[in-house]
Design an enzyme around this catalytic site. Structure first.
Site, PDB file in Angstrom:
ATOM      1  N   ASP A  80       0.823  -1.213   0.000  1.00 17.64           N
ATOM      2  CA  ASP A  80       0.000   0.000   0.000  1.00 17.64           C
ATOM      3  C   ASP A  80       0.855   1.261   0.000  1.00 17.64           C
ATOM      4  O   ASP A  80       2.040   1.228   0.336  1.00 17.64           O
ATOM      5  CB  ASP A  80      -0.957   0.012   1.195  1.00 17.64           C
ATOM      6  CG  ASP A  80      -0.223   0.084   2.535  1.00 17.64           C
ATOM      7  OD1 ASP A  80       0.794  -0.619   2.690  1.00 17.64           O
ATOM      8  OD2 ASP A  80      -0.657   0.841   3.418  1.00 17.64           O
ATOM      9  N   GLU A 173       0.213  -1.282   5.623  1.00 20.23           N
ATOM     10  CA  GLU A 173       1.290  -0.856   6.515  1.00 20.23           C
ATOM     11  C   GLU A 173       1.186   0.623   6.832  1.00 20.23           C
ATOM     12  O   GLU A 173       1.468   1.053   7.958  1.00 20.23           O
ATOM     13  CB  GLU A 173       2.638  -1.168   5.861  1.00 20.23           C
ATOM     14  CG  GLU A 173       3.854  -0.979   6.780  1.00 20.23           C
ATOM     15  CD  GLU A 173       4.438   0.433   6.759  1.00 20.23           C
ATOM     16  OE1 GLU A 173       5.314   0.726   7.582  1.00 20.23           O
ATOM     17  OE2 GLU A 173       4.002   1.266   5.913  1.00 20.23           O
TER      18      GLU A 173
END
Length: 405
Positions: A80, A173
């Site tokens: 991400d 994350e």
């Protein structure tokens, strides 16, 4: 494929995570990259490549003959990108033989300034990859993914001896959930490295202790025409609370090992005001004192404005991984040796933030962090170089070589 070529393919996939979502992964678009990576890994011969129902990608490369008893190495990066700037429709600029000066970022009006980013002078002569000034780049952490898969690809094709290599790519994350559902036992590594740092040659094994402070201020609202001695403005209490925290202990006034309080969000009206603080410190004792300080301020204000006027709740997010890395400092030593072996001077710096590796270390998987070659993450000035990524690949390969010997 070279690492930068993979990287350019990955950044074309929109993977911004969503902190307001309760799903896992937080955004379905993260699965687009996860599925792409699984197919790529299978193409490299990683037969057990898979994505689970939470969006985590796993795969492994069995040890070569004679290396079966060597430690199993994990390599981890996240898929991400941060919400701080758009991660959709990224249009990278490649500047060959970069001259070390200012770079105009597309037609956005933004300029990557050599004065504001003095390290740019050291990138002269390289191929620089920037944004077009309207999005982030995604080097955090698609550069890490690209370097891991490039290293594994080269190791397999070159027939280099190696122990078992375990690969893991995580979602979410950037919103602090990357390790929430990581299958440490199923991953199968004895230890690991995250590739989620900045400049190539970095090795990090210390990070902030982190918590979030939620402050709620309660007031009394009445018509302003008859407010004297009756109205209590919660926003006034909130600003007073903030001013009672040390002014020199904020992100914009601290560096290195210095901790801080960061007012991350604030909203409210006369009746109720909510504030969200990020609390950070490397030292555990000082970290605990920061939470105590916020409670002490609340008590003072409650005495002034009435009991219950200020409520403080502090929730721990992650801890400093150093205490879990110190018993296995050979991980740091191997990384330092690898960095030197590729011709770089190692940079050992604390992480003024957190990574998946911090929480994974406390989950039983010691996990220092390596630099990927990227700079200015989380914004439109993010950039990386082709050569920096190549060095990141070489560092991984050298660590694998050391383990096999």
């Amino acid at each position: 494929m070279k690492a930068y070529e993979r990287f350019l393919e990955y950044v074309a996939v929109w993977t911004t995570s969503d902190e307001n979502s309760d799903t896992v992964p937080s955004a379905a678009r993260e699965l687009d990259l996860a599925k792409k990576l699984v197919e790529e890994m299978k193409g490299l011969g990683i037969e057990d490549a898979r994505v689970d129902d939470k969006g985590y990608v796993y795969g492994s490369v069995p040890a070569t003959p004679g290396c079966e008893d060597k430690a199993a190495l994990g390599l981890i990066a996240h898929m991400d990108t941060a919400m701080d700037a758009s991660g959709k429709d990224i249009k990278p600029q490649l500047i060959k033989n970069y001259d070390g000066g200012d770079v105009v970022l597309g037609t956005s009006g933004n300029v990557l300034s050599a004065a504001e980013f003095p390290h740019l002078a050291g990138l002269k002569g390289r191929t620089l990859i920037t944004t077009d000034g309207t999005t982030l780049l995604g080097a955090d952490d698609k550069a890490g993914i690209a370097e891991i898969l490039t290293a594994v690809d080269e190791i397999i094709k070159e027939g280099l001896p190696h122990g078992k290599i375990c690969i893991g790519f995580t979602p979410d994350e950037e919103i602090g959930r990357g390790s929430d559902h990581f299958d440490v036992e199923g991953f199968g590594a004895d230890y690991a490295y995250t590739l989620d740092g900045d400049a190539e040659g970095e090795i990090q094994y210390e990070n902030f202790n982190a918590s979030t402070g939620f402050v709620t201020c309660h007031g009394v609202s009445v018509h302003t025409g008859s407010a004297k001695d009756i109205m209590v403005n919660s926003q006034t209490i909130a600003t007073e609370f903030h001013q009672m925290l040390p002014a020199d202990e904020r992100p914009e006034t601290t560096e290195g090992y210095e901790g801080f309080y960061h007012l991350n969000a604030m909203s409210g009206n006369v009746t109720t005001t909510n504030m969200k603080y990020l609390i950070r410190d490397f030292d555990k004792e000082n970290f605990d004192k920061r939470a105590e300080k916020m409670q002490e301020i609340a008590e003072v204000l409650n005495q002034k404005y009435g009991e219950g006027s200020v409520e403080v709740k502090v929730t721990e997010s992650y801890r400093n991984m150093r205490e879990k890395i110190e018993p296995c400092m050979e991980l740091v030593d191997m990384a330092l040796a690898a960095i030197k072996n590729v011709g770089l001077e190692p940079v050992v710096e604390p992480i003024r933030g957190g990574t998946d590796g911090a929480r994974l270390s406390f989950m039983g998987l010691p996990c220092p962090n390596l630099g990927t070659g990227g700079h200015a993450f989380h914004g439109v000035f993010e950039h990386i170089t082709v050569e920096g990524m190549d060095l990141g690949v070489k560092i991984v390969k050298d660590i694998v070589r050391q383990i096999a010997e």
